[in-house]
Design a protein around this motif. Structure first.
Motif, PDB file in Angstrom:
ATOM      1  N   GLY A 159       0.818  -1.207   0.000  1.00  0.00           N
ATOM      2  CA  GLY A 159       0.000   0.000   0.000  1.00  0.00           C
ATOM      3  C   GLY A 159       0.845   1.248   0.000  1.00  0.00           C
ATOM      4  N   ALA A 160       0.285   2.313  -0.559  1.00  0.00           N
ATOM      5  CA  ALA A 160       0.984   3.594  -0.603  1.00  0.00           C
ATOM      6  C   ALA A 160      -0.033   4.724  -0.623  1.00  0.00           C
ATOM      7  CB  ALA A 160       1.865   3.678  -1.852  1.00  0.00           C
ATOM      8  N   THR A 161       0.161   5.697   0.250  1.00  0.00           N
ATOM      9  CA  THR A 161      -0.673   6.885   0.157  1.00  0.00           C
ATOM     10  C   THR A 161      -0.372   7.589  -1.162  1.00  0.00           C
ATOM     11  OG1 THR A 161       0.959   7.995   1.551  1.00  0.00           O
ATOM     12  CG2 THR A 161      -1.050   7.265   2.614  1.00  0.00           C
ATOM     13  N   ALA A 162      -1.384   8.223  -1.719  1.00  0.00           N
ATOM     14  CA  ALA A 162      -1.281   8.759  -3.075  1.00  0.00           C
ATOM     15  C   ALA A 162      -0.144   9.765  -3.225  1.00  0.00           C
ATOM     16  CB  ALA A 162      -2.609   9.403  -3.467  1.00  0.00           C
ATOM     17  N   LYS A 163       0.155  10.523  -2.170  1.00  0.00           N
ATOM     18  CA  LYS A 163       1.182  11.564  -2.253  1.00  0.00           C
ATOM     19  C   LYS A 163       2.526  11.119  -1.715  1.00  0.00           C
ATOM     20  CE  LYS A 163      -2.135  15.385  -2.098  1.00  0.00           C
ATOM     21  NZ  LYS A 163      -2.552  16.646  -1.410  1.00  0.00           N
ATOM     22  N   ALA A 164       2.687   9.827  -1.435  1.00  0.00           N
ATOM     23  CA  ALA A 164       3.967   9.342  -0.913  1.00  0.00           C
ATOM     24  C   ALA A 164       5.056   9.457  -1.970  1.00  0.00           C
ATOM     25  CB  ALA A 164       3.836   7.892  -0.468  1.00  0.00           C
ATOM     26  N   PRO A 165       6.205  10.027  -1.637  1.00  0.00           N
ATOM     27  CA  PRO A 165       7.319  10.044  -2.588  1.00  0.00           C
ATOM     28  C   PRO A 165       7.674   8.622  -3.019  1.00  0.00           C
ATOM     29  CG  PRO A 165       7.776  11.490  -0.715  1.00  0.00           C
ATOM     30  CD  PRO A 165       6.540  10.714  -0.373  1.00  0.00           C
ATOM     31  N   GLY A 166       7.850   8.415  -4.315  1.00  0.00           N
ATOM     32  CA  GLY A 166       8.196   7.098  -4.825  1.00  0.00           C
ATOM     33  C   GLY A 166       7.038   6.133  -4.899  1.00  0.00           C
TER      34      GLY A 166
END
Length: 244
Positions: A159-166
């Protein structure tokens, strides 16, 4: 890094959804409940119980041929309840892939713990482990897995938040999952192809949205987008073993 209790709850819900003898997808707001969580410790292997058959739901199961072929509103797990599922491959633990992925992205995976059975009629207990990192303030990258009690991998989720770098590179790395029968390049292309349509549906409906299903060998995968309230928009790419 600590994995929020909301993510641990989602992992438990995923395990329950993979086993409960209910059918179909439902539209419901994604849970944004949060609470204190204990931090991960170093990765460790599960104990060695007697080997058994792959986990499977009791009673009726969801037919994967009925999985929607367009982005669709779903419940908070993103998974159709009642699907009869299995391990990705007998004796396949995913240890090398998950280890390389978490090292590359500086994610500390917690020691595996036993989860379930959850509720009356639930499937067998599983091992679970998860971990997260925060590449910038208010963003997160995480990895979670479920194994049967013999240690065979059944479920891998990133999972990754939409604004996470990379964020895009991280999800691409997860899409290159090297399970038996994997087609990593095709999986990355499919992820890129479904992200835009999932985004549009999510913005229109303000509900969790699943992508169409991707199949390769004994695995299936889908992209879930969710968020709302205090939870930022998050992408979750999940692989699971199939039996049909």
């Amino acid at each position: 890094m600590q994995l929020p209790a909301s993510r641990l709850r989602q992992l438990a819900l995923a395990a329950a959804a993979l086993a409960l003898p209910l059918t179909g997808c439902s539209s419901a707001h994604h849970s944004t409940t949060s609470a204190a969580a204990t931090g991960p410790t170093a990765d460790s292997s599960p104990s060695s119980p007697a080997s058994g058959e792959p986990s499977a739901s009791p009673s009726a199961s969801f037919d994967l041929s009925a999985w929607p072929t367009a982005p669709t509103d779903v419940d908070e797990t993103g998974f159709p309840r009642g699907h009869s599922y299995g391990v990705l491959s007998r004796h396949y633990t995913g240890k090398d892939f998950i280890g390389a992925l978490t090292r590359q992205w500086h994610i500390s995976l917690a020691a595996r713990k036993k989860l379930g059975p959850i509720g009356k009629g639930a499937g067998p207990a599983v091992w679970h482990a998860a971990g997260a990192t925060h590449p910038s303030n208010g963003t997160e990258l995480w990895v979670a897995g479920l194994w049967d009690l013999a240690g065979d991998l059944e479920y891998l989720s990133c999972g990754a938040t939409a604004k996470a770098p990379g964020r895009a590179a991280f999800l691409h790395a997860c899409a290159r999952f090297d399970h038996i029968g994997a087609r990593p390049a095709a999986a990355v292309r499919r992820l890129d192809g479904v992200t835009g349509p999932v985004d549009r549906k999510y913005r229109e409906d303000h509900l969790p949205v699943d992508s169409p299903l991707y199949r390769a060998g004994p695995a299936a995968a889908y992209l879930l987008e969710y968020g709302g309230g205090p939870t930022p928009a998050t992408y979750e790419l999940t692989f699971f073993g199939v039996r049909n």
